[in-house]
Design an enzyme around this catalytic site. Structure first.
Site, PDB file in Angstrom:
ATOM      1  N   LYS A 116      78.386 138.958 105.959  1.00 49.05           N
ATOM      2  CA  LYS A 116      77.608 140.192 105.887  1.00 49.05           C
ATOM      3  C   LYS A 116      77.533 140.625 104.436  1.00 49.05           C
ATOM      4  CE  LYS A 116      80.424 142.032 108.848  1.00 49.05           C
ATOM      5  NZ  LYS A 116      79.640 142.676 109.883  1.00 49.05           N
ATOM      6  N   LYS A 127      82.612 147.730 104.489  1.00 45.35           N
ATOM      7  CA  LYS A 127      82.667 146.615 105.436  1.00 45.35           C
ATOM      8  C   LYS A 127      84.012 145.886 105.358  1.00 45.35           C
ATOM      9  CE  LYS A 127      77.638 145.955 105.458  1.00 45.35           C
ATOM     10  NZ  LYS A 127      77.347 146.170 106.897  1.00 45.35           N
ATOM     11  N   THR A 163      74.527 144.060 113.709  1.00 42.05           N
ATOM     12  CA  THR A 163      73.876 143.118 114.627  1.00 42.05           C
ATOM     13  C   THR A 163      74.517 141.735 114.521  1.00 42.05           C
ATOM     14  OG1 THR A 163      72.145 142.702 112.970  1.00 42.05           O
ATOM     15  CG2 THR A 163      71.653 144.300 114.704  1.00 42.05           C
ATOM     16  N   LYS A 207      75.224 138.773 117.458  1.00 45.09           N
ATOM     17  CA  LYS A 207      74.862 137.359 117.365  1.00 45.09           C
ATOM     18  C   LYS A 207      76.077 136.466 117.572  1.00 45.09           C
ATOM     19  CE  LYS A 207      71.492 138.912 114.019  1.00 45.09           C
ATOM     20  NZ  LYS A 207      71.316 139.229 112.594  1.00 45.09           N
TER      21      LYS A 207
END
Length: 842
Positions: A580, A586, A688, A692
């Protein structure tokens, strides 16, 4: 509606638009090949590819390069998409959706086109008869990296889903010459280079020079009396730029609908000043052209400078204005009266980047169509809708008033008037205290006067949505709390989704084939049928086939890792993946610090039965984001030390794959065993990538953040590894003094890992290199890494134990695949269609 004719007299457009690919229904396939049909689909496609190679590319099979074969194949398939458009019913849909996004991370399109048209095997065989491998052709297509991460990929998924479920739609964005930069590493440091995806053209697109609009900047505003008591203001821009349309067809599943992604290219009004050129100033003669074309030159130019901020604002207004002019012109041509726009158009603003649509649509309605302020405001606020994607203050755009007044003077007048009427209404409602007015004002006066684009989008939209249940609730409680109190029905939730055609069918054909053979072909049309795999989670034969599919993808990824990094990894090890955008919230740094702690533990007990693990990182840091780039460097230096240490051997490997992209994600995701979704709770809007990875059977280790919560609820708490503080806990802990110092004091393992990093163990040539990271954790730790570390370590050791029980692991993995159907972007789009856009689906 095909071959649509738009009025040439409308403001800003040069001539009628001869668009072939527009939002509309189409039959499953077209039948008008560019060569005579033989009735054999493989032969027809083979000859079409051969003809394109010769007459469009100018090559023979003997001289063709891989890129030539890709272009010829794409053009042959594009013909079939156009056939579908031309054969569609020539009727105007009752309502269209217009999706405005500064990013569309579409990646490669060949696999999408083949899959959705049902031509994968036909194309494979046609190319094989020409002596060409389909995989080689697919690999020759450049990634269209027109996005930074999840925001742009979400837009691409939504466009594909709208076409697949029959929503007539246009996507609008910018045709960047250079998308997100190409990332390479130089001694572990990120280096950026331009991404040249258009260097040999784009065979998927149709240039539409007839659909060209004039975009203004700067200048002045004059007033004139048009009737008793009615004053009209007219903007006279000092500079104008041309926005030229380029259309990319978006074909839905089984070719039922083809929509359009319209991307705008910036051009100067005049390519060269001949007077200057002939006078010898050859560089100055093209200066205006360079300034104009800079708008669509690069995705996300750095805004750390004043010039960079201005270019970013120019980009946002450029594409928003062109898109609004285009859709209003289309509506007037079809319906006549612009006042009916809300009945036949729904405009979705994807984040704050197109928030300037509020005053721009008002300007168009007021100046170009002569509406009263009240009528224009009614049309605007019933047509626009706004998706918020972040709670981070730095990501909720604000623009200096001085810049806005200089670049968009007419729009600032409109914003001031909107704000004045808004604040006046507060006073009439008895809410006139200064603190309240300051909080709901469109102008932030606290840090220099700035326009709050999130507030502007909120106030000018019919609906505002978050993208996960937690994110939406936090929107109501934090960034839009005061506005939400004024309009409590406006904020709704629409949890994100992903297109299963791209992220299961295309990315993981082996798993797709297994699902079809087990559950039937209906699973391709209805993801809900994946739930049937639950019944096979303990079936030894099915589990063996499921594990074999994963093994094959891990072996393929191991080859990619070796090719790109030179590191050899064992496919039988646990593949632990964090892919990412690199950002402190994050918490890639949490993963790296835990890696250091694990390295220390293995070194201390080298003969212990450690679970073999490969840590796989991928992602790009913004060029001006110093701290994020330092995290990448730390990961690289830790990887070098760990991978070269014979005491560790194959029990721990660390790799950072360069130049993360959509196509690289398609290689990584089906091979992942563990999905790292470890952001600070309350800061990731949705995510997202988590969807996945879980769809493809990776187990999630994550915080209760974004869509992780809903994934847990759907796959079952026993099939996910949750750790750390929740959003309420983060807020409470953040209020405590010295929380980072106390957390480190109470965790000898964390303290030892930070000491090793700070000591220069991983950077002996520059011992203090990583002190900015460790000092920040010890004294500030804005993202509470230190507070979550011990629980993260606990979860990782729980994962080690789970991996050593293969039967239990695969059962959990199969449950993840089986229970992810709700996270299809088809579901997301149906919810948007029903509850926000008020448009029917097929």
């Amino acid at each position: 509606m095909l071959n649509e004719v738009l009025s040439p007299s409308a403001a800003g457009v040069e001539k009628s638009d001869d668009t072939l690919v527009t939002a509309g229904k189409a039959p499953a396939r077209g039948v008008r090949p560019s060569v005579p049909s033989t009735g054999d689909a493989v032969v027809d496609l083979r000859e079409a590819i051969r003809a394109k190679l010769a007459y469009a590319i100018g090559r023979t099979p003997e001289t063709a390069r891989e890129r030539d074969w890709f272009a010829a194949t794409a053009l042959a398939l594009r013909d079939r998409i156009v056939d579908a458009c031309l054969a569609a019913e020539k009727q105007v849909p009752n309502k269209r959706v217009y999706y405005l996004s500064l990013e569309f991370l579409i990646g490669r399109l060949l696999s999408d086109a083949m899959n959705n048209l049902g031509l994968v095997e036909t194309t494979r065989k046609a190319l094989a008869e020409l002596g060409v491998d389909l995989g080689t052709v697919e690999g020759a297509e450049p990634d269209a990296a027109l996005g930074n991460g999840g925001l742009g990929r979400l837009a691409a998924c939504f466009m594909e889903s709208m076409a697949s479920i029959g929503i007539p739609a246009f996507g609008y964005g910018i045709r960047y010459d250079h998308g997100l930069f190409r990332q390479s590493f130089e001694d572990g440091w990120q280096r950026e280079a331009p991404e040249t995806w258009l260097s040999e053209g784009n065979p998927w697109e149709f240039a539409r020079p007839a659909a060209t609009y004039t975009i203004g900047f700067g200048g002045s505003v004059t007033m004139s009396m048009v009737s008793e008591g009615v004053i009209r203001r007219t903007w006279h821009p000092a500079e104008t730029v041309r926005a030229v349309a380029h259309d990319v067809p978006v074909v839905g599943w089984r070719g039922k609908t083809v929509n359009t992604l319209r991307l705008w290219k910036a051009e100067a009004e005049a390519p060269v000043d001949l007077g200057q050129f002939n006078g010898g100033d050859h560089v100055g003669a093209v200066a205006n052209r360079m300034r104009a074309e800079a708008i669509s030159r690069v995705l996300y130019p750095s805004d750390s400078s004043t010039a960079g901020q201005e270019l970013r604002l120019r980009q946002e207004y450029f594409f928003t204005s062109a898109s609004l002019q285009d859709l209003v012109l289309r509506h007037v041509a079809e319906r006549g009266d612009v006042r009916s726009l809300p009945d036949h158009a729904a405009i979705q603003l994807n984040d704050t980047h197109p928030a300037i649509a509020v005053p721009e649509l008002m300007r168009i309605l007021l100046e170009d169509h002569g509406l009263t302020w009240e009528d224009a405001w009614h049309v605007t606020t019933n047509t626009l809708n706004y998706t918020n994607h972040t709670l981070l203050p730095e990501a909720l755009e604000t623009w200096p008033v001085e810049l806005m007044e200089r670049l968009l003077p007419r729009h600032m007048q409109i914003i001031y008037l909107i704000n004045w009427m808004h604040l006046e209404q507060q006073g009439k409602s008895g809410k006139s205290d200064a603190a309240h007015l300051a909080s709901v004002s469109l102008i932030d006066e606290s840090h220099g006067r700035r326009v709050r684009m999130g507030h502007l989008a909120f106030h000018g939209s019919r609906r505002v949505n978050g993208v996960s249940a937690l994110h939406t609730e936090l929107m109501r409680e934090t960034v839009f709390a005061d506005l939400h109190a004024l309009e409590p029905e406006k904020i709704v939730n629409k949890t994100n989704g992903i297109t299963f055609r791209r992220w299961l069918h295309n990315a993981n054909p082996g798993l797709t084939k297994l699902a079809v053979e087990t559950l039937g072909e209906g699973v391709l049309d209805n993801p809900e049928l994946l739930k049937g795999l639950d019944a096979y989670a303990a079936d030894p034969a099915f589990v063996a086939r499921y594990a074999a599919v994963r093994r094959g993808r891990k072996e393929a990824l191991a080859e990619v890792i070796y090719d790109r990094t030179g590191v050899t990894v064992d496919p039988s090890a646990l593949f632990d993946v964090q892919i990412k955008r690199i950002h402190e919230y994050k918490r890639q740094l949490l993963n790296v610090v835990e890696t250091v702690a694990l390295y220390q533990a293995i070194k201390a007990e080298p003969h212990k039965d450690w679970t073999p693990r490969v840590k796989i990182f991928g992602g790009k840091a913004a060029p001006s984001y110093t701290q994020a780039k330092l995290i990448i460097k730390l990961a690289a230096d830790v990887a070098r030390a760990v991978n070269d240490d014979p005491d560790v051997a194959d029990r721990l490997k660390v790799v950072f794959l360069p130049n993360y992209s959509v196509s690289l994600a398609e290689a990584i995701i089906p091979a992942a065993d563990l999905s790292e979704q470890i952001s600070t709770a309350g800061m990731e809007a949705s995510g997202t990538g988590n969807m996945k990875l879980a769809l493809n059977g990776a187990l999630t280790v994550g915080t209760l953040d974004g869509a992780n919560i809903e994934i847990r609820d759907h796959v079952g708490a026993e099939n996910i590894f949750i750790f750390g503080l929740d959003a309420a806990g983060v807020r409470a802990r953040s209020a405590e003094p010295h929380y980072a110092r106390d957390a480190i004091w109470n965790s000898p393992r964390l303290a030892a890992a930070l000491d090793m990093i700070a000591s220069g163990r991983f950077s002996p040539e520059e011992p203090n290199r990583f002190r900015p990271l460790t000092d920040d954790l010890r004294h500030r730790d804005q993202y509470l890494l230190t507070c979550d570390f011990d629980d993260y370590w606990r979860a990782q050791r729980e994962i080690d134990a789970a991996w050593n029980d293969p039967r239990g692991w695969w059962k959990r993995a199969i449950h993840n695949t089986a229970r992810m159907a709700w996270f299809s972007s088809d579901r997301s789009m149906r919810e948007y269609a029903e509850e926000i856009w008020r448009v029917k689906t097929a």
